[in-house]
Design a protein around this motif. Structure first.
Motif, PDB file in Angstrom:
ATOM      1  N   UNK A  46      68.947 -46.690 -53.953  1.00  0.00           N
ATOM      2  CA  UNK A  46      70.054 -46.685 -54.906  1.00  0.00           C
ATOM      3  C   UNK A  46      69.606 -47.539 -56.083  1.00  0.00           C
ATOM      4  N   UNK A  47      69.396 -46.934 -57.232  1.00  0.00           N
ATOM      5  CA  UNK A  47      68.872 -47.644 -58.390  1.00  0.00           C
ATOM      6  C   UNK A  47      69.948 -48.399 -59.165  1.00  0.00           C
ATOM      7  N   UNK A 105      73.164 -49.817 -57.388  1.00  0.00           N
ATOM      8  CA  UNK A 105      73.912 -50.784 -56.579  1.00  0.00           C
ATOM      9  C   UNK A 105      73.124 -51.172 -55.333  1.00  0.00           C
ATOM     10  N   UNK A 106      73.320 -52.384 -54.858  1.00  0.00           N
ATOM     11  CA  UNK A 106      72.715 -52.849 -53.612  1.00  0.00           C
ATOM     12  C   UNK A 106      73.593 -52.504 -52.412  1.00  0.00           C
ATOM     13  N   UNK A 107      74.874 -52.336 -52.676  1.00  0.00           N
ATOM     14  CA  UNK A 107      75.816 -52.057 -51.599  1.00  0.00           C
ATOM     15  C   UNK A 107      76.953 -51.204 -52.157  1.00  0.00           C
ATOM     16  N   UNK A 108      77.243 -50.106 -51.489  1.00  0.00           N
ATOM     17  CA  UNK A 108      78.389 -49.262 -51.827  1.00  0.00           C
ATOM     18  C   UNK A 108      78.568 -48.222 -50.739  1.00  0.00           C
ATOM     19  N   UNK A 109      79.665 -47.493 -50.838  1.00  0.00           N
ATOM     20  CA  UNK A 109      79.955 -46.429 -49.887  1.00  0.00           C
ATOM     21  C   UNK A 109      80.031 -45.127 -50.669  1.00  0.00           C
ATOM     22  N   UNK A 110      79.277 -44.128 -50.197  1.00  0.00           N
ATOM     23  CA  UNK A 110      79.298 -42.801 -50.814  1.00  0.00           C
ATOM     24  C   UNK A 110      80.174 -41.907 -49.940  1.00  0.00           C
ATOM     25  N   UNK A 111      81.172 -41.284 -50.565  1.00  0.00           N
ATOM     26  CA  UNK A 111      82.028 -40.324 -49.861  1.00  0.00           C
ATOM     27  C   UNK A 111      81.675 -38.946 -50.410  1.00  0.00           C
ATOM     28  N   UNK A 112      81.175 -38.083 -49.539  1.00  0.00           N
ATOM     29  CA  UNK A 112      80.734 -36.755 -49.926  1.00  0.00           C
ATOM     30  C   UNK A 112      81.926 -35.801 -49.998  1.00  0.00           C
ATOM     31  N   UNK A 118      82.195 -36.724 -45.347  1.00  0.00           N
ATOM     32  CA  UNK A 118      81.214 -37.613 -44.720  1.00  0.00           C
ATOM     33  C   UNK A 118      81.090 -38.888 -45.540  1.00  0.00           C
ATOM     34  N   UNK A 119      80.759 -39.973 -44.869  1.00  0.00           N
ATOM     35  CA  UNK A 119      80.619 -41.273 -45.515  1.00  0.00           C
ATOM     36  C   UNK A 119      79.209 -41.795 -45.253  1.00  0.00           C
ATOM     37  N   UNK A 120      78.604 -42.356 -46.290  1.00  0.00           N
ATOM     38  CA  UNK A 120      77.268 -42.927 -46.177  1.00  0.00           C
ATOM     39  C   UNK A 120      77.290 -44.306 -46.820  1.00  0.00           C
ATOM     40  N   UNK A 121      76.804 -45.297 -46.098  1.00  0.00           N
ATOM     41  CA  UNK A 121      76.785 -46.670 -46.597  1.00  0.00           C
ATOM     42  C   UNK A 121      75.433 -46.998 -47.199  1.00  0.00           C
ATOM     43  N   UNK A 122      75.461 -47.607 -48.377  1.00  0.00           N
ATOM     44  CA  UNK A 122      74.251 -48.128 -49.000  1.00  0.00           C
ATOM     45  C   UNK A 122      74.179 -49.602 -48.624  1.00  0.00           C
ATOM     46  N   UNK A 123      73.072 -49.995 -48.022  1.00  0.00           N
ATOM     47  CA  UNK A 123      72.868 -51.391 -47.629  1.00  0.00           C
ATOM     48  C   UNK A 123      71.506 -51.827 -48.117  1.00  0.00           C
ATOM     49  N   UNK A 124      71.438 -52.982 -48.723  1.00  0.00           N
ATOM     50  CA  UNK A 124      70.181 -53.504 -49.279  1.00  0.00           C
ATOM     51  C   UNK A 124      69.536 -52.508 -50.236  1.00  0.00           C
ATOM     52  N   UNK A 125      70.359 -51.746 -50.928  1.00  0.00           N
ATOM     53  CA  UNK A 125      69.867 -50.807 -51.917  1.00  0.00           C
ATOM     54  C   UNK A 125      69.314 -49.510 -51.362  1.00  0.00           C
TER      55      UNK A 125
END
Length: 68
Positions: A21-22, A24-31, A35-42
């Protein structure tokens, strides 16, 4: 007389890709599918073909090369 040899079945590898993820380092993507995908540590790990396609098309995400 021929000996029976086991046949190998070719199966597609499971869909899986890691994205950077260019933005954010942390966020939640809702498709769109819900479906939900968590961004952790970028990083985010997409586990379905639909998630991979969506993130490939999103300007904030860059697919990382698979290790190994």
């Amino acid at each position: 007389m021929t000996k029976d040899t086991p046949q190998t079945v070719s199966r597609p590898a499971p869909a899986r890709a890691t994205f950077l993820d260019t933005r954010f380092r942390s966020r939640v993507i809702v498709f769109p599918s819900g479906d939900v995908l968590h961004v952790q540590s970028g990083e985010a790990v997409a586990t379905t073909a639909a998630q991979i396609e969506y993130l490939d098309a999103h300007p904030d995400f860059k697919r990382l090369k698979e290790r190994g």
